[in-house]
Scaffold this active site. Structure first.
Site, PDB file in Angstrom:
ATOM      1  N   HIS A  79       1.945   2.015  -3.190  1.00 38.61           N
ATOM      2  CA  HIS A  79       0.994   2.938  -3.804  1.00 38.61           C
ATOM      3  C   HIS A  79       1.497   4.373  -3.800  1.00 38.61           C
ATOM      4  CE1 HIS A  79      -2.723   0.093  -3.175  1.00 38.61           C
ATOM      5  NE2 HIS A  79      -1.755  -0.446  -3.902  1.00 38.61           N
TER       6      HIS A  79
ATOM      7  N   ASP B  14       0.862  -1.185   0.000  1.00 40.38           N
ATOM      8  CA  ASP B  14       0.000   0.000   0.000  1.00 40.38           C
ATOM      9  C   ASP B  14       0.900   1.237   0.000  1.00 40.38           C
ATOM     10  OD1 ASP B  14      -2.240   1.900   0.606  1.00 40.38           O
ATOM     11  OD2 ASP B  14      -3.348   0.060   0.951  1.00 40.38           O
TER      12      ASP B  14
END
Length: 327
Positions: free
Chosen positions: A226, A203
């Site tokens: 991310h 993430d």
């Protein structure tokens, strides 16, 4: 005689102070839950001592552990901590290990094994953060977290903290990905430095949330994440502020996003003075994203109703963001 007694008392006080300042508490093993022996070592050395996790020792936690009230403490973390496996009793917890205090020096090259694979396989993304730092005037350096069940590190309500020479390595060994495994989440903190670290996560490489002032990231190399994110901010109509953010001399490889600011519709507050400089992106799907009306799929009705306003975003510098796409 009075003078001799006075000198003797002063000498005794100095000796007591020296012993407290040099005291070392070695974490022992427990027959049931090593959280108890870890807590005891910190309690015994919470004022001016050194807590030691010897190299070669492995400690198994069966419960979450909050360490507080530390003052001028060294933590020589050379061993290994293994977190408990998947258990619904931990769902929604704040952190498996939380450290609060002032002038904490954490080092040693040890590893925290998050034991996260069963969480990924269950597609349960509600595990506690592995390590939460709520300290002031402190340095956390030279350690590793692997297989994190959710976020790796959180910095919350902290001032003047350096996080450096950290290795995070979380990947799923099955078809179920290691979702929601942010590298670093920061909130309600100021004067934070994160540098010289290697991240492999599922993430955000960093998520800079509400109440953060003066944070600098430099020489951060992130793989598979991310991206470097400010936000999300303003969810549910919250009023939130972030200012004085610098992310520089870093890389993001095989990342979903590169550099990003995201705020929710209906939110209030401001994002000010954000600098993204000298960031190398390789195989990154969305190199630069600034979203004033970010929304999750299951929140579309709320977002549509509150579309008229969001946080203000100002003084954003995007400088020397470069990219490579390998085919």
């Amino acid at each position: 005689m009075v003078r001799v007694a006075t000198v003797s008392i002063i000498s005794a006080l100095l000796l007591t102070f020296t012993e407290a300042a040099t005291k070392t508490c070695v974490v022992s093993k427990s027959s049931s839950d090593d959280a108890t022996t870890i807590a005891k070592a910190f309690s015994d050395c919470k004022n001016g001592g050194t807590v030691s996790f010897p190299k070669g020792n492995t400690y198994y936690l069966k419960s979450m552990l909050k360490i507080s009230g530390l003052k001028n403490v060294d933590v020589n973390f050379a061993g290994q901590i293994v977190l408990p496996g998947y258990d619904k009793k931990f769902k929604g917890g704040s952190a498996y290990l939380q450290i609060d205090g002032d002038n904490v020096n954490f080092y040693g090259g040890g590893t925290i094994n998050g034991n996260g694979q069963a969480w990924y396989d269950a597609e349960d993304h509600t595990a506690p953060t592995v390590l939460r730092i709520s300290a002031d005037n402190s340095v956390f350096s030279n350690f590793k977290i692997i297989n994190s069940p959710r976020a790796h590190i959180g910095i919350t309500s902290a001032t003047n903290v350096v996080l450096e020479h950290v290795t995070l390595n979380t990947k799923s060994s099955s078809s179920k990905p290691a979702k929601n495994t942010d590298a670093l989440d920061v909130s309600s903190s100021k004067d934070i430095i994160f540098r010289h670290s290697q991240l492999t996560v599922g993430d955000d490489c960093t998520a800079i949330n509400g109440g953060v002032t003066n944070i600098t990231l430099t020489d951060i190399n992130c793989n598979g994440g991310h991206g470097f994110s400010v936000g999300s901010l303003g969810k549910g109509g919250k009023t939130e502020y972030v200012k004085d953010v610098t992310i520089t001399d870093s890389t993001c490889t095989n990342c979903q996003n590169g550099v990003r600011i995201k705020t929710w519709p209906g939110g209030k507050g401001a994002v000010q003075n954000v600098k993204f400089q000298n960031v190398q992106l390789t195989n990154t799907e969305n190199p630069i994203i600034i979203t004033t009306h970010y929304c999750d799929k299951n929140q579309m009705s709320y977002c549509t109703k509150n579309d008229a306003e969001s946080l203000s975003i100002s003084d954003v510098t995007i400088d020397h963001i470069t990219g490579i796409k390998h085919t």
